[in-house]
Design a protein around this motif. Sequence first.
Motif, short mmCIF file in Angstrom:
data_model
loop_
_atom_site.label_atom_id
_atom_site.label_comp_id
_atom_site.label_asym_id
_atom_site.label_seq_id
_atom_site.Cartn_x
_atom_site.Cartn_y
_atom_site.Cartn_z
N ILE A 254 0.84 -1.21 0.00
CA ILE A 254 0.00 0.00 0.00
C ILE A 254 0.87 1.25 0.00
O ILE A 254 0.52 2.27 -0.61
CB ILE A 254 -0.94 -0.02 1.23
N LEU A 255 2.01 1.17 0.66
CA LEU A 255 2.90 2.32 0.73
C LEU A 255 3.72 2.48 -0.54
O LEU A 255 4.61 3.33 -0.62
CB LEU A 255 3.82 2.20 1.95
N ARG A 256 3.43 1.63 -1.57
CA ARG A 256 4.06 1.78 -2.89
C ARG A 256 2.93 2.00 -3.89
O ARG A 256 2.57 1.10 -4.65
CB ARG A 256 4.86 0.52 -3.24
N PRO A 257 2.31 3.15 -3.90
CA PRO A 257 1.06 3.38 -4.64
C PRO A 257 1.17 3.19 -6.14
O PRO A 257 0.17 3.02 -6.82
CB PRO A 257 0.71 4.83 -4.29
N ARG A 258 2.37 3.22 -6.70
CA ARG A 258 2.50 3.08 -8.16
C ARG A 258 2.80 1.65 -8.59
O ARG A 258 3.09 1.39 -9.74
CB ARG A 258 3.59 4.03 -8.67
N TRP A 259 2.73 0.72 -7.65
CA TRP A 259 3.01 -0.67 -7.97
C TRP A 259 1.87 -1.24 -8.82
O TRP A 259 0.69 -1.12 -8.48
CB TRP A 259 3.16 -1.48 -6.68
N LYS A 260 2.20 -1.88 -9.92
CA LYS A 260 1.19 -2.32 -10.89
C LYS A 260 0.50 -3.63 -10.49
O LYS A 260 -0.47 -4.03 -11.12
CB LYS A 260 1.84 -2.49 -12.26
N GLY A 261 1.01 -4.30 -9.47
CA GLY A 261 0.44 -5.59 -9.11
C GLY A 261 -0.69 -5.53 -8.11
O GLY A 261 -1.15 -6.56 -7.64
N SER A 262 -1.17 -4.34 -7.77
CA SER A 262 -2.13 -4.20 -6.69
C SER A 262 -3.43 -4.96 -6.97
O SER A 262 -3.99 -5.60 -6.08
CB SER A 262 -2.45 -2.72 -6.44
N GLU A 263 -3.92 -4.92 -8.21
CA GLU A 263 -5.21 -5.55 -8.51
C GLU A 263 -5.16 -7.06 -8.27
O GLU A 263 -6.05 -7.64 -7.64
CB GLU A 263 -5.60 -5.26 -9.97
N CYS A 264 -4.11 -7.70 -8.77
CA CYS A 264 -4.02 -9.15 -8.61
C CYS A 264 -3.69 -9.52 -7.17
O CYS A 264 -4.11 -10.57 -6.68
CB CYS A 264 -2.98 -9.72 -9.56
N LEU A 265 -2.96 -8.67 -6.49
CA LEU A 265 -2.66 -8.93 -5.08
C LEU A 265 -3.95 -8.92 -4.26
O LEU A 265 -4.15 -9.76 -3.39
CB LEU A 265 -1.69 -7.88 -4.55
N TRP A 266 -4.85 -7.97 -4.59
CA TRP A 266 -6.14 -7.95 -3.90
C TRP A 266 -6.92 -9.22 -4.18
O TRP A 266 -7.56 -9.80 -3.30
CB TRP A 266 -6.97 -6.73 -4.35
N THR A 267 -6.90 -9.67 -5.43
CA THR A 267 -7.62 -10.91 -5.79
C THR A 267 -7.14 -12.07 -4.93
O THR A 267 -7.94 -12.86 -4.41
CB THR A 267 -7.40 -11.24 -7.28
N ALA A 268 -5.82 -12.18 -4.78
CA ALA A 268 -5.25 -13.25 -3.96
C ALA A 268 -5.68 -13.10 -2.50
O ALA A 268 -6.05 -14.07 -1.84
CB ALA A 268 -3.73 -13.24 -4.08
N PHE A 269 -5.64 -11.87 -2.00
CA PHE A 269 -6.00 -11.63 -0.60
C PHE A 269 -7.47 -11.95 -0.35
O PHE A 269 -7.84 -12.57 0.66
CB PHE A 269 -5.69 -10.18 -0.23
N PHE A 270 -8.34 -11.56 -1.29
CA PHE A 270 -9.76 -11.83 -1.12
C PHE A 270 -10.03 -13.34 -1.13
O PHE A 270 -10.90 -13.83 -0.40
CB PHE A 270 -10.57 -11.15 -2.23
#
Length: 332
Positions: A254-270
């Motif tokens: 979250i503290l790296r707001p320009r990281w492109k993997g956020s969407e898929c990381l959320w999918t994994a977390f959910f």
Amino acid sequence: MAGWLGFFSGDSSAAALKTIENRLVGGTASQKNLVETHKILMAALRSDDAETASRAVDVLKTAYGTSLFGEEENILLKQAFSCALEKQYFSIAGYILEAYRHLFRAPKSCVVQKRIVQDISLLAVLAMRRNCNALASTAISILTYLSLRAEDELAGELVDALRVIGMETIRQKDGGLLLELSRSMAQVNLFIGERSQQAWLRLLENWLAAMNDNPFATMGEGFLPALTAAETGLADVGWADWMQTWGTLLRQQILRPRWKGSECLWTAFFQSMERMPAQQAGIALSHVMAGMLILLQQEGFPAVMTWYLPLFTQGGLWLLEEERFSNWESGH
């Protein structure tokens, strides 16, 4: 025996291997025959005689099948593997790796079997650093096969060997091999259970960290099935540790707001949240919200929305699902 050795040294390699093979079948082979087979193998590799080298490995497999092996057998196999790799005889190197499958069954000593397992993973890493990841695939297949048949005291060693290969795979960003490792993970977890899961979760933690600076497409294909495999049947204690890890990792991202993997990381977390106990989900979410608060203070509202919107959307979906379930229960 001295006379036989004199005959052997003057005979061709093919005839010598045939003689040793006959002795193995007849039950009269000795340690000296095994040593001579290794000498023939190394000489064949150094003289670019691939056919004789392959035949020598066949003889070694037969020997291991009769429980004939030397005290330094794994060392001699490592030398042969390294030579084949150096000569770029990758098919023969793979053949030598397969010999370890046979060697593993020969000794009854757990200590010796542990050394064999360690050697397989180390040779796989060596091959990967020579840009021959196909051999690592062979090693994964062998280790998975052994893990489904090994005694309980070897379970940790086998999982660690696979984890070592996984770490090198992550370092090299080989998404295809990670996917293969995920399939193996699913099989191993069914047989080894909690001890295996803890090792795999540590590997997934490193996997997530490695995705920080890489396009998620190349690393993420195998992550979701690996995550499912590692979390299936995880006990409450295991979930507590894993959710602590998840929360810390999400907070870091979250503290790296320009990281492109956020969407898929959320999918994994959910996906994880749907499997975990409710109280453990709360632990992870508390880390997430703490990270968002820091990001809000540092970067402002637009940066936070990149992370907040997926969470808000998924929360709404879960709420609707719960409401539909409540209505279904009240109607019955």
